[in-house]
Design an enzyme around this catalytic site. Structure first.
Site, PDB file in Angstrom:
ATOM      1  N   SER A 260      14.157   5.738  26.442  1.00 25.24           N
ATOM      2  CA  SER A 260      13.772   4.332  26.312  1.00 25.24           C
ATOM      3  C   SER A 260      13.136   4.135  24.944  1.00 25.24           C
ATOM      4  O   SER A 260      12.538   5.067  24.385  1.00 25.24           O
ATOM      5  CB  SER A 260      12.764   3.941  27.397  1.00 25.24           C
ATOM      6  OG  SER A 260      12.206   2.664  27.155  1.00 25.24           O
TER       7      SER A 260
ATOM      8  N   TYR B  54       5.130   6.012  32.168  1.00 27.97           N
ATOM      9  CA  TYR B  54       6.548   5.864  31.824  1.00 27.97           C
ATOM     10  C   TYR B  54       6.770   6.138  30.336  1.00 27.97           C
ATOM     11  O   TYR B  54       7.690   6.873  29.958  1.00 27.97           O
ATOM     12  CB  TYR B  54       7.001   4.455  32.178  1.00 27.97           C
ATOM     13  CG  TYR B  54       8.452   4.151  31.864  1.00 27.97           C
ATOM     14  CD1 TYR B  54       9.470   4.574  32.720  1.00 27.97           C
ATOM     15  CD2 TYR B  54       8.795   3.428  30.722  1.00 27.97           C
ATOM     16  CE1 TYR B  54      10.789   4.277  32.441  1.00 27.97           C
ATOM     17  CE2 TYR B  54      10.110   3.131  30.440  1.00 27.97           C
ATOM     18  CZ  TYR B  54      11.117   3.554  31.303  1.00 27.97           C
ATOM     19  OH  TYR B  54      12.429   3.257  31.022  1.00 27.97           O
TER      20      TYR B  54
END
Length: 271
Positions: free
Chosen positions: A162, A175
């Site tokens: 990401s 995350y």
């Protein structure tokens, strides 16, 4: 006899000559029952690969994806596994390879979770759960796949990371850290598996559209489209195209890199 017809136009026949030719190859995509994973699996099928669509809870969505691929003339199966269990990761890889006479040419570690929790409210269990789902699962699948690939002279592994692995977002401390770890794990695996002909990379998506996203997060969608030089959200197929490229012969000297697919939003000034 029912007169009900599928309102969707049929997909064009597979493979699509506009994509790199992966005919005769086998690709395993984890988390293929989700939006991004389904887009990745579909693009591999469009490139001519036989696709193993992994799922955990999304059996009906994985079955629909397999049906879509096979109706278009491709080859696909769905396999269930809990990737937080190491033995399940090994079984998934073994079943994937056994399906096509021992072939496993590409692995895409896409499965993961993305809960939103403020840092002050995170627990150690939340932290461990994030790493189990997003990093340890990729480690276990990569290790198992590499053992198959090196027996056949090589292959490719792509982790879906990401842009938050480099640019943290609030409420995503666990995350953000997990995706950063995934990027470094790919580089480490590229270093050690390279001599066996195995290339390992990451793809880091920006904001990818999904049904209902604009209604659920209108302000975020507005800000993203205003900031992105390409003036749109990403699509699952955008990530699939990047993964197909990295698995193809066109990328045969690319390993240990992070391919950012974000519509150019990372080029915006931060000051």
């Amino acid at each position: 006899m029912s007169d009900v017809r599928d309102p969707r136009p049929p997909d064009p026949p597979l493979p699509d000559p506009r994509l790199p030719d992966l005919s005769g190859r086998v690709a395993l995509v984890t988390g293929a029952s989700g939006g991004i994973g389904g887009g990745i699996a579909w693009q591999f099928a469009r490139a001519g690969a036989a696709v193993v669509a992994h799922y955990h809870h999304g059996e009906s969505r994985a079955a629909a994806l397999v049906d879509r691929i096979t109706r278009a003339g491709g080859d696909a199966i769905a396999v269930a596994a809990d990737l937080t269990v190491e033995d399940d990761c090994r079984r998934l890889v073994a079943e994937s390879a056994a399906w096509q006479d021992g072939r496993l040419d590409a692995l895409v570690n896409n499965a993961g979770i993305q809960p939103l929790t403020p840092l002050d409210e995170l627990t150690a269990a939340d932290w461990r759960g994030m790493y189990d789902a997003n990093v340890t699962s990729a480690f276990s699948c990569t290790q198992a796949a590499a053992r198959v690939m090196r027996e056949r002279g090589g292959g490719s592994v792509t982790h879906i990371a990401s842009i938050e692995g480099r640019h943290p977002a609030p409420g995503h401390a666990h995350y953000n850290a997990a995706k950063a770890a995934l990027i470094m794990f790919a580089r480490s695996a590229a270093l050690e598996y390279g001599p066996h002909g195995i290339r390992v990379n990451t793809v880091s998506p920006g904001l990818i559209d999904r049904p209902g996203l604009a209604a659920d997060w209108p302000e975020g969608v507005r800000r993203w489209t205003a900031a992105a030089p390409l003036v749109r959200l990403g699509r699952p197929e955008d990530i699939g195209n990047a993964c197909v490229f990295l698995a193809s012969d066109t990328a045969d000297w690319i390993s240990g890199t992070d391919l950012v697919v974000d519509g150019g939003v990372g080029a915006r000034p931060t000051w």
